[in-house]
Design an enzyme around this catalytic site. Structure first.
Site, short mmCIF file in Angstrom:
data_model
loop_
_atom_site.label_atom_id
_atom_site.label_comp_id
_atom_site.label_asym_id
_atom_site.label_seq_id
_atom_site.Cartn_x
_atom_site.Cartn_y
_atom_site.Cartn_z
N GLU A 163 0.79 -1.23 0.00
CA GLU A 163 0.00 0.00 0.00
C GLU A 163 0.83 1.28 0.00
OE1 GLU A 163 -3.13 0.34 -0.45
OE2 GLU A 163 -3.91 -1.68 -0.17
N SER B 242 -52.04 -13.14 -15.12
CA SER B 242 -53.17 -12.25 -15.35
C SER B 242 -53.16 -10.98 -14.51
CB SER B 242 -54.48 -12.99 -15.09
OG SER B 242 -54.72 -13.91 -16.14
#
Length: 771
Positions: free
Chosen positions: A111, A390
């Site tokens: 890092e 439906s």
């Protein structure tokens, strides 16, 4: 000789003078240019310094509590109660003397290699990152570990928030932190703060959760895995993404080797090890988290979509629209046997509850009997891969017909043998019979398929698509089969098709008189810096009030005398629609069964306060719903609607000014449909072009206008959960789909050939209301 001598001297003198002038220009111009450049640089530097201090004067104070706290977000219900802290359940911290040197070396190597040399910012790293970003397609950050800690503690990690002001404040706080804390203290803060996937914060917590041991007991390979995860925790999760996790771990190991923190032998052994070796089984979430898991997932998605921020690293206070008591009730309805008898633990339910006047999603569940080790898993309430049968008819067929054609509910239509337009494929009803000349009202509350397809053909797919889009529902292409099915050939995430979330929001527009509100989970966010952002949907007009009322008036009949009597709640004024999907012939041949089977059964309904949409089925679509469990969707709806309606007024819908009622039917003022026409005794049969069908008798409505409807009193008492619900819903006949029913492409299938609620009685008799 003298003349000659003078003439020779003059040119020399002139030449000397000229030479002197040229020499003067060469010596002064560069100095002037350099002076200008230096002056400009000084001005730029002064301006930069001034701007820097202008920015940092508003920087947050360096509060140690922020450094120690996790960067997780808190979630609040609609009453202000905090129901979730993402980092609270799983967090243990390590002191400096409990952190192994190897972990410090791994983090610094990958890092921030010059961590122990810089004073909080690293100019070399910044310049190197800038050059890399200019010359490469990939982006490399220039932040030090100290700056990363500051960002996690005080600022948003959202890319668009990386402004000059923010970067200046970040750098200023990093410099201050370096003056106040030692390097080891800064590393310790970082190690205890970072997000490590699976709801875990801090590397000590990750070590104990993933490996069952403390940091100082880990191997080099395990340390390297943890050290590499903070860059992209979820992407490097060793449980879900082993290959990516190994690649990242090996990168960390290589940087350690290159930085002379491990030997070649240690490197070779660590790289050769299985990245999942030693991983423990993740402990299940507690029961409270399971209750809200699906809802939390949608909150996270909405926050990311609307703000671009990360709930795991930005430390936000998120105020949601969740009604926690209702959510618990819904969870119990679906996951216990106190209310409904489920056929097995694999049977799934998805449901969404929406406030019809705001669009706020107040409760939602996306599955039942979810495994204990699943967190933020598949949410069936928002997926659009299943067929809603439906329940689409009001939004695809009848709504557009009332809106654009100003049909009346008393318009007559032939329910007779009929082919899909332009094809030889017949449209069939669930019972393989036809009712003949019937009103649109009866066609919808009896859920007849042929009238639905005819209406869509008359309205046109373009206008139907326009109407649906105003309700938040889209298809890549609207097909004629979409008159009775939500199947779509194209899936694009959840853009196309229907989910319980979309259906509840669409039906809510019918409930509130025609305004569509986008479903909304979050109402306010408070960020780490104290700023707030509120979220509210103003709503957009989706249809005329008369359209909303006409659909609602018919859907009331669905519950009182049509296909949805199982959803009836005594005294509650409500409207709703059933829905069922079908299997293809090939699918039916492969599924052992007798009687009616369906892959999906739905119920969607609403009052003037709430809209609820429920889907039921199995994750394996080939495992069918039988007639023994095809009422569960309306059972779930009924139980939840009864609960939420017990504390709100039970009122009817206001009658619109632009409607009149003729007998039981509704007509739009000024439209052609207000001129009453008796039903014709003949009809067009395109099945074989011969009038070989006998139309059964139908009741003719009164031809006298009754004027405006007298609206029932709105002062009825609220429904209480103690009221008895129908114990003996109408028994339904065999619901096996007809083999000729047209089927659109997978997933799901075509028209409403079966029911599980779309077929109360056989023959031509009007079914009675439930007792």
């Amino acid at each position: 000789m003298a003349k000659t001598s003078r003439s020779e001297k003059r040119p020399k003198k002139a030449a000397k003078k000229s030479s002197t002038k040229r020499t003067g220009k060469k010596s002064n111009l560069p100095i002037k240019i350099l002076t200008v450049i230096v002056g400009l640089l000084c001005l730029v530097m002064l301006a930069g310094v001034g701007l820097f201090f202008f920015y940092v004067k508003d920087a947050p104070s360096l509060d140690e509590k922020n450094l120690e706290a996790s960067a997780s977000s808190n979630f609040y219900a609609n009453d202000g109660t905090m129901f979730l802290d993402l980092g609270a359940e799983k967090r243990e911290t390590a002191s400096a003397d409990e952190i192994p040197q190897e972990l410090d070396d791994a983090i610094v190597s990958v890092e921030d290699r010059r961590f122990f040399d810089h004073s909080g910012i690293d100019p070399i790293r910044i310049i190197g990152s800038a050059l890399h970003n200019v010359s490469s397609d990939s982006v490399q950050g220039g932040s030090t570990l100290t700056q990363q800690l500051i960002k996690l503690s005080f600022f948003s990690t959202k890319s668009s928030d990386q402004t000059l002001r923010r970067k200046a404040q970040e750098a200023w706080l990093a410099l201050k932190l370096e003056r106040e804390k030692s390097k080891q203290e800064i590393l310790t803060y970082y190690i205890n703060k970072v997000y490590m996937s699976n709801g875990i914060y801090g590397m000590e917590t990750a070590a104990k959760t993933y490996y069952g041991k403390s940091l100082n007991e880990l191997t080099i390979a395990e340390i390297a895995l943890l050290a590499g995860m903070p860059q992209a925790p979820n992407a490097y999760d060793p449980y879900q993404h082993a290959d990516a996790a190994k690649e990242r771990r090996d990168t960390v190991l290589y940087t350690m080797l290159d930085n002379k923190k491990i030997t070649q032998k240690e490197y070779d052994e660590a790289v050769a090890s299985d990245v999942q070796a030693g991983l423990q089984t993740l402990e299940p979430n507690n029961e409270e988290l399971k209750v809200t898991d699906n809802y939390v997932k949608e909150v996270i998605n909405e926050v990311q979509r609307k703000t671009g921020r990360d709930v795991y690293t930005d430390g936000m206070q998120i105020y949601t629209n969740l009604d926690l008591n209702t959510q618990k009730e819904l969870y119990d309805i679906v996951n216990t046997d106190q209310y409904i008898q489920f056929p097995d633990d694999q049977f799934q339910v998805a449901a969404t509850l929406v406030d019809v006047n705001t669009g706020k999603v107040t409760a939602q569940i996306g599955g039942r009997k979810i495994a204990d080790d699943v967190t933020l898993g598949l949410n069936l309430a928002v997926t659009t891969a299943r067929d809603f049968g439906s329940t689409v008819k009001p939004i695809t067929d009848y709504g557009p017909a009332f809106e654009y054609l100003q049909k009346s509910t008393g318009t007559y239509i032939q329910d007779a043998p009929y082919n899909y337009p332009g094809t030889k494929t017949p449209v069939t009803n669930w019972d393989n019979s036809y009712y003949g000349n019937i009103t649109l009202r009866r066609a919808l509350y009896e859920s007849r398929n042929v009238p639905a397809v005819k209406l869509l053909d008359e309205v046109g797919t373009d206008r139907s698509a326009e109407f649906m889009k105003k309700l938040g529902i889209e298809y890549k292409d609207v097909l004629m089969s979409n008159a009775i099915s939500s199947n779509t050939e194209t899936q694009d995430g959840t853009k196309y098709g229907i989910s319980t979330e979309k259906m509840a929001a669409a039906y809510a527009a019918f409930a509130n008189g025609g305004t569509y509100f986008e479903p909304q989970y979050v109402n306010k966010i408070v960020y780490q810096d104290g700023t707030e952002e509120e979220f509210k949907s103003d709503g957009e007009k989706a249809m005329e009030p008369y359209t909303a009322y006409m659909v609602t008036d018919i859907l009331k009949d669905v519950i009182t005398q049509g296909t949805g009597t199982n959803a009836r709640i005594p005294s509650l004024i409500q409207a709703g629609k059933t829905g069922t999907s079908n299997y293809t012939d090939d699918e039916l041949a492969k599924i052992p069964h007798y009687g009616s089977i369906s892959p999906d059964v739905m119920f969607s309904g609403y009052t003037t306060n709430y809209a609820i949409s429920v889907w039921t089925g199995y994750n394996d679509r080939q495992q069918p719903i039988t007639s023994q469990s095809d009422m569960i969707a309306s059972d779930v709806y009924r139980e939840l609607m009864q609960y939420v309606s017990s504390s709100v007024p039970n009122v009817d819908w206001d009658f619109p000014d632009d409607l009149v009622r003729v007998g039981n039917e509704l007509y739009v003022k000024g439209s052609n449909s207000t001129q009453y026409q008796a039903p014709s005794s003949s009809y067009y049969n395109n099945y074989n072009n011969t009038p070989n069908y006998t139309v059964p008798s139908t009741t003719t409505p009164s031809s006298s206008f009754s004027g405006e409807e007298t609206t029932p009193s709105s002062s009825q008492e609220p429904v209480t959960p103690s009221e008895t619900t129908p114990s003996n819903p109408v028994t339904e006949p065999s619901q096996t789909p007809d083999s000729s029913t047209p089927q659109p492409p997978e997933p799901g299938t075509g028209g409403d050939g079966g029911t599980g609620g779309d077929n109360n009685q056989g023959g031509n008799q009007t079914p009675p209301a439930s007792q």
